[in-house]
Write a protein that holds these residues in place. Structure first.
Motif, PDB file in Angstrom:
ATOM      1  N   VAL A   1       0.840  -1.200   0.000  1.00 45.15           N
ATOM      2  CA  VAL A   1       0.000   0.000   0.000  1.00 45.15           C
ATOM      3  C   VAL A   1       0.871   1.243   0.000  1.00 45.15           C
ATOM      4  O   VAL A   1       1.854   1.324   0.751  1.00 45.15           O
ATOM      5  N   TRP A   2       0.515   2.194  -0.837  1.00 46.14           N
ATOM      6  CA  TRP A   2       1.142   3.523  -0.828  1.00 46.14           C
ATOM      7  C   TRP A   2       0.051   4.558  -0.593  1.00 46.14           C
ATOM      8  O   TRP A   2      -1.018   4.494  -1.213  1.00 46.14           O
ATOM      9  N   LEU A   3       0.295   5.503   0.287  1.00 46.94           N
ATOM     10  CA  LEU A   3      -0.612   6.619   0.517  1.00 46.94           C
ATOM     11  C   LEU A   3       0.007   7.884  -0.070  1.00 46.94           C
ATOM     12  O   LEU A   3       1.190   8.159   0.130  1.00 46.94           O
ATOM     13  N   LYS A   4      -0.808   8.666  -0.775  1.00 49.97           N
ATOM     14  CA  LYS A   4      -0.315   9.851  -1.476  1.00 49.97           C
ATOM     15  C   LYS A   4      -1.096  11.091  -1.033  1.00 49.97           C
ATOM     16  O   LYS A   4      -2.298  11.037  -0.769  1.00 49.97           O
ATOM     17  N   ASP A   5      -0.399  12.218  -0.987  1.00 50.23           N
ATOM     18  CA  ASP A   5      -1.036  13.497  -0.696  1.00 50.23           C
ATOM     19  C   ASP A   5      -1.554  14.089  -2.002  1.00 50.23           C
ATOM     20  O   ASP A   5      -0.794  14.564  -2.836  1.00 50.23           O
ATOM     21  N   PHE A   6      -2.870  14.048  -2.183  1.00 49.01           N
ATOM     22  CA  PHE A   6      -3.509  14.586  -3.389  1.00 49.01           C
ATOM     23  C   PHE A   6      -4.272  15.880  -3.093  1.00 49.01           C
ATOM     24  O   PHE A   6      -5.164  16.263  -3.838  1.00 49.01           O
ATOM     25  N   THR A   7      -3.918  16.579  -2.025  1.00 52.34           N
ATOM     26  CA  THR A   7      -4.702  17.735  -1.589  1.00 52.34           C
ATOM     27  C   THR A   7      -4.728  18.857  -2.619  1.00 52.34           C
ATOM     28  O   THR A   7      -5.750  19.505  -2.833  1.00 52.34           O
ATOM     29  N   LEU A   8      -3.623  19.110  -3.265  1.00 55.54           N
ATOM     30  CA  LEU A   8      -3.521  20.042  -4.393  1.00 55.54           C
ATOM     31  C   LEU A   8      -4.019  21.452  -4.052  1.00 55.54           C
ATOM     32  O   LEU A   8      -4.680  22.119  -4.835  1.00 55.54           O
ATOM     33  N   GLY A   9      -3.693  21.913  -2.826  1.00 57.33           N
ATOM     34  CA  GLY A   9      -4.020  23.289  -2.459  1.00 57.33           C
ATOM     35  C   GLY A   9      -5.453  23.524  -2.040  1.00 57.33           C
ATOM     36  O   GLY A   9      -5.839  24.678  -1.811  1.00 57.33           O
ATOM     37  N   GLN A  10      -6.259  22.482  -1.920  1.00 58.89           N
ATOM     38  CA  GLN A  10      -7.649  22.649  -1.491  1.00 58.89           C
ATOM     39  C   GLN A  10      -7.722  22.794   0.038  1.00 58.89           C
ATOM     40  O   GLN A  10      -6.798  22.419   0.759  1.00 58.89           O
ATOM     41  N   PRO A  11      -8.832  23.317   0.551  1.00 60.73           N
ATOM     42  CA  PRO A  11      -8.924  23.543   2.001  1.00 60.73           C
ATOM     43  C   PRO A  11      -9.000  22.269   2.824  1.00 60.73           C
ATOM     44  O   PRO A  11      -8.695  22.282   4.021  1.00 60.73           O
ATOM     45  N   VAL A  12      -9.459  21.175   2.215  1.00 57.59           N
ATOM     46  CA  VAL A  12      -9.573  19.898   2.920  1.00 57.59           C
ATOM     47  C   VAL A  12      -8.572  18.907   2.322  1.00 57.59           C
ATOM     48  O   VAL A  12      -8.249  18.964   1.135  1.00 57.59           O
ATOM     49  N   PRO A  13      -8.059  17.976   3.138  1.00 55.05           N
ATOM     50  CA  PRO A  13      -7.054  17.040   2.654  1.00 55.05           C
ATOM     51  C   PRO A  13      -7.663  15.903   1.831  1.00 55.05           C
ATOM     52  O   PRO A  13      -8.744  15.394   2.157  1.00 55.05           O
ATOM     53  N   THR A  14      -6.953  15.528   0.780  1.00 55.82           N
ATOM     54  CA  THR A  14      -7.301  14.338   0.008  1.00 55.82           C
ATOM     55  C   THR A  14      -6.115  13.390   0.045  1.00 55.82           C
ATOM     56  O   THR A  14      -4.978  13.798  -0.229  1.00 55.82           O
ATOM     57  N   VAL A  15      -6.380  12.148   0.409  1.00 53.37           N
ATOM     58  CA  VAL A  15      -5.356  11.103   0.433  1.00 53.37           C
ATOM     59  C   VAL A  15      -5.728  10.046  -0.590  1.00 53.37           C
ATOM     60  O   VAL A  15      -6.854   9.533  -0.579  1.00 53.37           O
ATOM     61  N   ALA A  16      -4.813   9.746  -1.497  1.00 52.79           N
ATOM     62  CA  ALA A  16      -5.011   8.655  -2.452  1.00 52.79           C
ATOM     63  C   ALA A  16      -4.313   7.415  -1.925  1.00 52.79           C
ATOM     64  O   ALA A  16      -3.304   7.502  -1.207  1.00 52.79           O
ATOM     65  N   ALA A  17      -4.849   6.261  -2.260  1.00 51.91           N
ATOM     66  CA  ALA A  17      -4.244   4.984  -1.869  1.00 51.91           C
ATOM     67  C   ALA A  17      -4.143   4.105  -3.104  1.00 51.91           C
ATOM     68  O   ALA A  17      -5.096   3.996  -3.877  1.00 51.91           O
ATOM     69  N   ILE A  18      -2.981   3.504  -3.290  1.00 46.32           N
ATOM     70  CA  ILE A  18      -2.792   2.541  -4.363  1.00 46.32           C
ATOM     71  C   ILE A  18      -2.253   1.263  -3.727  1.00 46.32           C
ATOM     72  O   ILE A  18      -1.354   1.309  -2.882  1.00 46.32           O
ATOM     73  N   ALA A  19      -2.851   0.140  -4.081  1.00 47.83           N
ATOM     74  CA  ALA A  19      -2.528  -1.112  -3.396  1.00 47.83           C
ATOM     75  C   ALA A  19      -2.591  -2.280  -4.367  1.00 47.83           C
ATOM     76  O   ALA A  19      -3.395  -2.285  -5.307  1.00 47.83           O
ATOM     77  N   TYR A  20      -1.724  -3.263  -4.132  1.00 46.22           N
ATOM     78  CA  TYR A  20      -1.798  -4.509  -4.903  1.00 46.22           C
ATOM     79  C   TYR A  20      -1.164  -5.627  -4.099  1.00 46.22           C
ATOM     80  O   TYR A  20      -0.374  -5.397  -3.170  1.00 46.22           O
ATOM     81  N   ASP A  21      -1.516  -6.858  -4.458  1.00 49.07           N
ATOM     82  CA  ASP A  21      -1.005  -8.039  -3.777  1.00 49.07           C
ATOM     83  C   ASP A  21      -0.054  -8.779  -4.718  1.00 49.07           C
ATOM     84  O   ASP A  21      -0.501  -9.367  -5.712  1.00 49.07           O
ATOM     85  N   PRO A  22       1.248  -8.757  -4.464  1.00 48.88           N
ATOM     86  CA  PRO A  22       2.196  -9.428  -5.367  1.00 48.88           C
ATOM     87  C   PRO A  22       1.922 -10.927  -5.508  1.00 48.88           C
ATOM     88  O   PRO A  22       2.254 -11.516  -6.545  1.00 48.88           O
ATOM     89  N   ALA A  23       1.277 -11.529  -4.500  1.00 50.31           N
ATOM     90  CA  ALA A  23       1.047 -12.973  -4.544  1.00 50.31           C
ATOM     91  C   ALA A  23      -0.134 -13.351  -5.429  1.00 50.31           C
ATOM     92  O   ALA A  23      -0.183 -14.472  -5.949  1.00 50.31           O
ATOM     93  N   THR A  24      -1.095 -12.459  -5.609  1.00 52.07           N
ATOM     94  CA  THR A  24      -2.299 -12.816  -6.373  1.00 52.07           C
ATOM     95  C   THR A  24      -2.474 -12.012  -7.654  1.00 52.07           C
ATOM     96  O   THR A  24      -3.329 -12.347  -8.486  1.00 52.07           O
ATOM     97  N   PHE A  25      -1.703 -10.949  -7.832  1.00 48.21           N
ATOM     98  CA  PHE A  25      -1.810 -10.120  -9.032  1.00 48.21           C
ATOM     99  C   PHE A  25      -0.948 -10.724 -10.149  1.00 48.21           C
ATOM    100  O   PHE A  25       0.185 -11.127  -9.902  1.00 48.21           O
TER     101      PHE A  25
END
Length: 576
Positions: A248-272
């Motif tokens: 899992v990686w969490l990313k800061d996607f807030t881009l200057g907006q007043p509220v925070p946005t967090v993106a998540a990208i995830a994968y399973d090396p064993a099943t993907f």
């Protein structure tokens, strides 16, 4: 945020009563009880059941709410998914998703609530209460003169209604169907009260906007350092992924907006890629931790626990088929989660007022209309932030483009013809003009003219996606004339431009079938619809694969018993 500020915005104080994984005025157990009682008032027609659907591997619950017959007659979706860090929150989420959508689609069925009017008629009706024309132009980022904008908006009647300007605390009249054309049901929301519903809807609009900008521009954004995360619920969710070997990686996607946005990208090396997918999604909330929790529970909602061959439909962010495709997302400097902005307060109304005012300082209005179903009684809204993007909307958006679509698809032929001619004057050489002329010709039964108009539109288009779409429509028009050999090279071109669009392959498969190239047809047809399954059955029958043909035909008839040719073919195959 003072009491006077809340009152000036027309909001009521809403202290939080639950803050574990989401911020609500009451607990999810109470939400479930209230929602079930509300649906019970409508009988069995809206909510059929709720069901937990995760495999249990991650221990992060995912629920469905299943629509009853009445809901199915009102809305296009048949089920809604709900997420949360606890089973109660996930079920509450699924129930409120149903309330949101049922309320939204019911709202639009009541024509009596709207005033049909052209823009000039609305100016006479509402005066200063009408939203400025500049806001309509802002909604598509267009720099037309107001005279041209008014001319375009006078080509068709719009559905006007009063909505709330949240920051100003006053009602303004807007052509609400204009924003529905732009945003579809993005921005619809539901909650335990008005303020909770609007805040959730506004956060989702922010999320869709920043994701669309970042995806379109392939911006490299900061990566959130998991070592600095202090929130116990968030750490528990991350540990659930880690315990199963899911990256899992969490990313800061807030881009200057007043509220925070967090993106998540995830994968399973064993099943993907055999049993799982790369999941990429995001969450926006008043605080960074709650935004990250929303993103991770959304991952769990879409992933099928990374073991069940699930195939989620991408919406706010793209769907990657390899880590190489996602490399631009995974790049970026490390930052602490706490470095993201926060508008977290103990009162949801204070958070909403702060968000609306902060958006206003950035030049964006937060508009909302109450869509609460009168019998259901669960707070619901449709929210709009003019000028915000969402990924599925074309970058070439304009007043002319969306007005042309209405003219071609809905207006009477004389009005449509005159309106498209007017658009051609305002937008000389715009590719959407011949495209919509083609749509109108198809509607009037002139496939020959339509094919030529779509060919003209294809030559004028700039993007691969738009060129591919125009080519596909040209092929569709020629298919109505029975010219199946002619459409194969056109579809080859469309597929070369947009290889991910299955409809292009399907039509090419039909063309191969009509030309008796059954093996090629079977490879191209998709098994995702009853008609395609029926056509696959015919292909297999022509190839002499009787059992496989029966399998596809039976599957098609199970989905749609009205496909006569499939029933006849199946009967012939089963005849002794």
């Amino acid at each position: 945020m003072t009491h006077d500020t809340i009152e000036a915005a027309g909001l009521s104080h809403r202290p939080k009563g639950y803050t574990l994984d989401q911020d609500k005025i009451i607990s999810p157990v109470e939400t479930i009880a209230r929602a079930r009682a509300a649906f019970a008032r409508l009988g069995q027609g809206v909510l059929a059941e709720t069901r937990r659907i995760d495999t249990g591997r991650l221990g992060i619950p995912v629920f469905l709410s299943i629509c009853g017959d009445e809901a199915r007659s009102v809305m296009p979706t048949r089920k809604q998914m709900g997420k949360g860090a606890s089973p109660e929150q996930a079920e509450a989420s699924a129930l409120m998703e149903l309330a949101e959508r049922y309320s939204f689609f019911s709202f639009w069925r009541d024509e009596a609530r709207f005033l049909p009017a052209t823009w000039t008629e609305a100016e006479a009706e509402y005066g200063d209460a009408l939203i400025p024309l500049s806001v309509i132009l802002q909604s598509v980022g267009e720099n037309l003169s107001e005279a041209d904008a008014r001319r375009i908006l006078d080509l068709v009647p719009w559905r006007f209604i009063k909505v709330r300007d949240v920051a100003a605390g006053k009602d303004v009249a807007v052509p609400l169907d204009w924003f529905k054309i732009l945003n579809e049901f993005n921005g619809s929301s539901a909650g335990n009260c008005f303020e909770e519903s609007v805040l959730q809807g506004a956060c989702e609009l922010v999320e869709r906007h920043v994701c669309a900008v970042i995806d379109r521009e392939r911006r490299v954004m900061p990566t959130i350092d998991p070592a600095d995360i202090k929130d116990p619920v968030l750490n528990k969710l991350l540990a659930a992924f880690e315990s199963q070997g899911v990256k899992v990686w969490l990313k800061d996607f807030t881009l200057g907006q007043p509220v925070p946005t967090v993106a998540a990208i995830a994968y399973d090396p064993a099943t993907f890629p055999n049993a799982s997918e790369i999941v990429f999604t995001a969450g926006t909330a008043a605080s960074p931790a709650k935004a990250a929790i929303r993103a991770l529970t959304e991952v769990a909602q879409l992933a099928g626990d990374f073991e069940s061959l699930s195939n989620y439909e991408a919406s706010g962010l793209p769907k990657f088929t390899s880590l190489d495709e996602a490399a631009w997302v995974l790049d970026g400097p490390l930052v602490a989660l706490e470095s993201l902005p926060s508008i977290e307060r103990a009162d949801i109304a204070e958070e909403l007022a702060e968000l609306a005012q902060s958006l206003g300082r950035l030049g964006h209005k937060l508009l909302t209309v109450d869509t609460t179903h009168p019998e259901l009684g669960l707070s619901a809204n449709y929210n709009v932030i003019p000028g915000f993007w969402f990924r599925e909307r074309t970058p070439a958006a304009s007043l002319g483009l969306f007005t042309g679509r209405l003219l071609a698809e809905e207006a009477d032929p004389a009005t449509a013809d005159a309106g498209l001619a007017a658009l051609a004057e305002v937008y000389p050489s715009a590719p959407f003009v011949p495209f919509f002329e083609g749509v109108l010709s198809l509607r009037l039964g002139d496939a020959e003219a339509a094919a030529a108009q779509f060919a003209c539109a294809e030559n004028l288009q700039q993007s691969a996606e738009d060129k591919g779409l125009a080519a596909f429509y040209q092929a569709h028009a020629l298919s109505q004339l029975g010219r199946f050999e002619d459409i194969v090279p056109i579809l080859d071109r469309a597929i070369g431009l947009c290889p991910e669009v299955k409809e292009y392959f399907n039509l090419r498969g039909v063309a191969h079938f009509k030309a008796a190239r059954y093996e090629a047809a079977a490879l191209e047809l998709d098994s995702g619809s009853a008609m395609d399954l029926a056509n696959l059955g015919l292909c297999q029958a022509r190839l002499g694969n009787g059992p496989l043909a029966e399998h596809y035909l039976e599957a098609a008839l199970k989905l749609d018993p009205s496909i006569t040719f499939a029933r006849d073919e199946l009967a012939a195959l089963q005849r002794p």
